[in-house]
Design an enzyme around this catalytic site. Structure first.
Site, PDB file in Angstrom:
ATOM      1  N   ILE A  27      15.300  -5.822  26.950  1.00 23.81           N
ATOM      2  CA  ILE A  27      16.357  -6.818  27.142  1.00 23.81           C
ATOM      3  C   ILE A  27      15.841  -8.008  27.949  1.00 23.81           C
ATOM      4  O   ILE A  27      16.187  -9.162  27.677  1.00 23.81           O
ATOM      5  CB  ILE A  27      17.589  -6.189  27.829  1.00 23.81           C
ATOM      6  CG1 ILE A  27      18.026  -4.935  27.065  1.00 23.81           C
ATOM      7  CG2 ILE A  27      18.732  -7.175  27.904  1.00 23.81           C
ATOM      8  CD1 ILE A  27      19.202  -4.218  27.682  1.00 23.81           C
ATOM      9  N   LEU A  49       4.687  -3.390  33.993  1.00 26.32           N
ATOM     10  CA  LEU A  49       4.100  -3.000  32.701  1.00 26.32           C
ATOM     11  C   LEU A  49       4.037  -1.477  32.568  1.00 26.32           C
ATOM     12  O   LEU A  49       2.965  -0.898  32.349  1.00 26.32           O
ATOM     13  CB  LEU A  49       2.726  -3.645  32.484  1.00 26.32           C
ATOM     14  CG  LEU A  49       2.714  -5.182  32.413  1.00 26.32           C
ATOM     15  CD1 LEU A  49       1.309  -5.696  32.095  1.00 26.32           C
ATOM     16  CD2 LEU A  49       3.711  -5.721  31.384  1.00 26.32           C
ATOM     17  N   THR A 135      24.731  -1.451  34.003  1.00 26.13           N
ATOM     18  CA  THR A 135      25.128  -0.744  32.790  1.00 26.13           C
ATOM     19  C   THR A 135      26.565  -0.244  32.878  1.00 26.13           C
ATOM     20  O   THR A 135      27.060   0.049  33.971  1.00 26.13           O
ATOM     21  CB  THR A 135      24.173   0.447  32.572  1.00 26.13           C
ATOM     22  OG1 THR A 135      24.697   1.279  31.542  1.00 26.13           O
ATOM     23  CG2 THR A 135      24.025   1.299  33.826  1.00 26.13           C
ATOM     24  N   ASP A 136      27.202  -0.071  31.715  1.00 28.20           N
ATOM     25  CA  ASP A 136      28.553   0.514  31.688  1.00 28.20           C
ATOM     26  C   ASP A 136      28.536   1.998  32.054  1.00 28.20           C
ATOM     27  O   ASP A 136      29.578   2.588  32.331  1.00 28.20           O
ATOM     28  CB  ASP A 136      29.208   0.313  30.308  1.00 28.20           C
ATOM     29  CG  ASP A 136      28.425   0.905  29.150  1.00 28.20           C
ATOM     30  OD1 ASP A 136      27.324   1.465  29.375  1.00 28.20           O
ATOM     31  OD2 ASP A 136      28.912   0.808  28.001  1.00 28.20           O
ATOM     32  N   GLU A 137      27.331   2.606  32.066  1.00 27.61           N
ATOM     33  CA  GLU A 137      27.252   4.052  32.356  1.00 27.61           C
ATOM     34  C   GLU A 137      27.659   4.395  33.777  1.00 27.61           C
ATOM     35  O   GLU A 137      27.898   5.559  34.076  1.00 27.61           O
ATOM     36  CB  GLU A 137      25.838   4.559  32.121  1.00 27.61           C
ATOM     37  CG  GLU A 137      25.426   4.485  30.688  1.00 27.61           C
ATOM     38  CD  GLU A 137      24.158   5.262  30.412  1.00 27.61           C
ATOM     39  OE1 GLU A 137      23.727   6.037  31.279  1.00 27.61           O
ATOM     40  OE2 GLU A 137      23.620   5.081  29.322  1.00 27.61           O
ATOM     41  N   TYR A 162      19.823   8.656  35.812  1.00 21.47           N
ATOM     42  CA  TYR A 162      19.687   7.228  35.513  1.00 21.47           C
ATOM     43  C   TYR A 162      20.948   6.473  35.926  1.00 21.47           C
ATOM     44  O   TYR A 162      20.884   5.482  36.680  1.00 21.47           O
ATOM     45  CB  TYR A 162      19.407   7.005  34.013  1.00 21.47           C
ATOM     46  CG  TYR A 162      19.708   5.589  33.562  1.00 21.47           C
ATOM     47  CD1 TYR A 162      18.929   4.512  33.995  1.00 21.47           C
ATOM     48  CD2 TYR A 162      20.795   5.304  32.724  1.00 21.47           C
ATOM     49  CE1 TYR A 162      19.217   3.203  33.606  1.00 21.47           C
ATOM     50  CE2 TYR A 162      21.083   4.009  32.330  1.00 21.47           C
ATOM     51  CZ  TYR A 162      20.298   2.959  32.771  1.00 21.47           C
ATOM     52  OH  TYR A 162      20.587   1.677  32.398  1.00 21.47           O
ATOM     53  N   LYS A 166      21.606   3.579  38.857  1.00 19.81           N
ATOM     54  CA  LYS A 166      22.127   2.230  38.599  1.00 19.81           C
ATOM     55  C   LYS A 166      23.412   2.004  39.404  1.00 19.81           C
ATOM     56  O   LYS A 166      23.641   0.909  39.931  1.00 19.81           O
ATOM     57  CB  LYS A 166      22.391   2.034  37.095  1.00 19.81           C
ATOM     58  CG  LYS A 166      21.144   1.995  36.230  1.00 19.81           C
ATOM     59  CD  LYS A 166      20.214   0.815  36.512  1.00 19.81           C
ATOM     60  CE  LYS A 166      20.792  -0.529  36.112  1.00 19.81           C
ATOM     61  NZ  LYS A 166      19.779  -1.612  36.218  1.00 19.81           N
ATOM     62  N   ILE A 203      18.602   3.788  18.251  1.00 16.72           N
ATOM     63  CA  ILE A 203      18.517   3.068  16.968  1.00 16.72           C
ATOM     64  C   ILE A 203      17.069   2.924  16.498  1.00 16.72           C
ATOM     65  O   ILE A 203      16.742   3.317  15.367  1.00 16.72           O
ATOM     66  CB  ILE A 203      19.293   1.730  17.032  1.00 16.72           C
ATOM     67  CG1 ILE A 203      20.798   2.037  17.020  1.00 16.72           C
ATOM     68  CG2 ILE A 203      18.898   0.793  15.879  1.00 16.72           C
ATOM     69  CD1 ILE A 203      21.724   0.829  17.005  1.00 16.72           C
TER      70      ILE A 203
END
Ligand code: NAD
Ligand code: DAU
Length: 346
Positions: A27, A49, A135-137, A162, A166, A203
């Site tokens: 992103i 990296l 994040t929405d999480e 995770y 966040k 995906i």
């Protein structure tokens, strides 16, 4: 008569020099492309990296507008002079994959919590505008039949290491705003798709499995819902918040893209002319969140933001075409990524 041609000039940016952490990731790199295409700002990318990054994602960008510094956001001596030299920090760098956080949470704590703390300390020291990408999480999950969606007022209830890391980083940002006056905003976005996404993610994993002649892999019953947004829409939303968002505020970013995982996999199979039931059902993720859904009215009403990529089938077709055209990029990652999944029964 001389034909009139319309040349699209980049607009003058309200922030001239931006530090983008994690700008070699999925992103972050798409955001750097967005900044270069739509403004005249100069960008410094700070990126460690890790396995999830790709220097290639930045290769086509002009070297007089974008430079890459390889380093760790948790190292104050690295961060301090970079933050001092910019007008704004846009903070994408993170360990980002839920499955990895279940196998080994340690790097998630170091990067997502200590790294965010380190950046905030530098932003505080140099009074630099800070935008935190989250994040929405952090809100946990919703039932499939719940009419509600996440809003800025939904209580935090993260499920995985995770999302907990966040959530903690969001709380740090709010505390630094309130206690120290850091000029920060936060955005919580739903699931992104588009070019340069690591093939461990849902995906691109399924697209590359099908290209390799295997079946897509669905966790559990495949009915879990994610709220898909094209990464370009995420970038335009972050830019709007960076330039016009109110300090101390949180904005949810979403494009009304709710789909179950099985619906997404069927769309991929249809695209390749394969039977829709040609699916491998695999072990579920521990603590697997059922559904995410975003109500993004605040961002749209207050900042006038609108998503542009609302035809998911078209966005998916473009993404599939991108992975077909960029096999040389993802193929070296494939065996190692699948070996990690095989070890976990995924
Ligand atoms: P990604 O894993 O593709 O990229 C992360 C980047 O951060 C990589 O380039 C990596 O090298 C870099 N990085 C990791 N640790 C670092 C460190 N200690 N110091 C410097 N750089 C480091 O992640 P992504 O999917 O592009 O996500 C970017 C951000 O957006 C994350 O903060 C994530 O939580 C958030 N987000 C992601 C999604 C999504 O759907 N992927 C949705 C909402 C929010
Ligand atoms: O909601 C935003 C979040 O979206 C971001 O904060 C994360 O960084 C990002 O990775 C993403 O998290 P998810 O866990 O939702 O994404 P992932 O791509 O790992 O999985 C999407 C859904 O697909 C999830 O329900 C698990 C399922 N899945 C995943 C894989 C890799 C499968 O069914 N099969 C798979 O092979």
């Amino acid at each position: 008569m001389i034909p009139f041609t319309c040349v699209r000039l980049p607009r003058l940016s309200l922030v001239n020099r931006i530090l983008v952490t994690g700008g070699a990731g999925f992103i972050g790199s798409n955001f750097v492309h967005h900044v270069v295409a739509t403004t005249d700002a100069e960008v410094t990318v700070l990126d460690k990296l890790t396995y999830a990054s790709s220097e290639e994602s930045l290769a086509a960008l002009p070297s007089d507008r974008v430079r890459l510094v390889v380093g760790d956001i948790a190292d104050f001596d690295t961060v301090d002079p970079l933050v001092a030299a910019v007008d704004a920090v846009v903070h994408y760098a993170a360990e980002s994959h839920n499955d990895n956080s279940l196998s080994d949470p340690a790097p998630f704590i170091k990067t997502n919590l200590v790294g965010t703390f380190t950046l905030l300390e530098a932003a505080r020291k140099h009074d630099v505008r800070f935008h935190h990408v989250s994040t929405d999480e952090v809100y946990g999950d919703l039932e499939l039949d719940d009419p509600k969606r996440f809003t800025e007022d939904t209580p935090y209830q993260p499920s995985s290491p995770y999302s907990a890391s966040k959530a903690g980083s969001d709380h740090l940002v709010r505390a630094w705003v309130r206690s120290f006056g850091v000029r920060a905003t936060i955005s919580n976005c739903s699931n992104n798709y588009g070019p340069w996404q690591h093939i461990e993610k849902f995906i691109p994993r399924q697209i590359t499995e099908v290209i390799e002649g295997r079946r897509p892999r669905l966790y559990g019953d495949g009915l879990n819902v994610r709220d898909w947004i094209h990464t370009e829409d995420h970038s335009s939303a972050v830019m709007a918040i960076l330039e016009r968002g109110r300090i101390g505020e949180t904005y949810l970013i979403g494009a009304d893209g709710e789909l179950s995982n099985v619906e997404v996999v069927k769309a991929i199979l249809r695209h390749f002319g394969r039977p829709e039931d040609d699916i491998e059902w695999v072990t579920d993720r521990a603590g697997h969140d059922r559904r995410y859904a975003i109500e993004s009215g605040k961002l749209r009403t207050e900042l006038g933001w609108q998503p542009k990529f609302q035809d998911f089938d078209k966005g998916l077709a473009d993404t599939i075409a991108w992975y077909q055209a960029n096999e040389a990029w993802w193929r070296p990652l494939k065996a190692e990524t699948e070996a990690k999944y095989a070890a976990k029964g995924h």
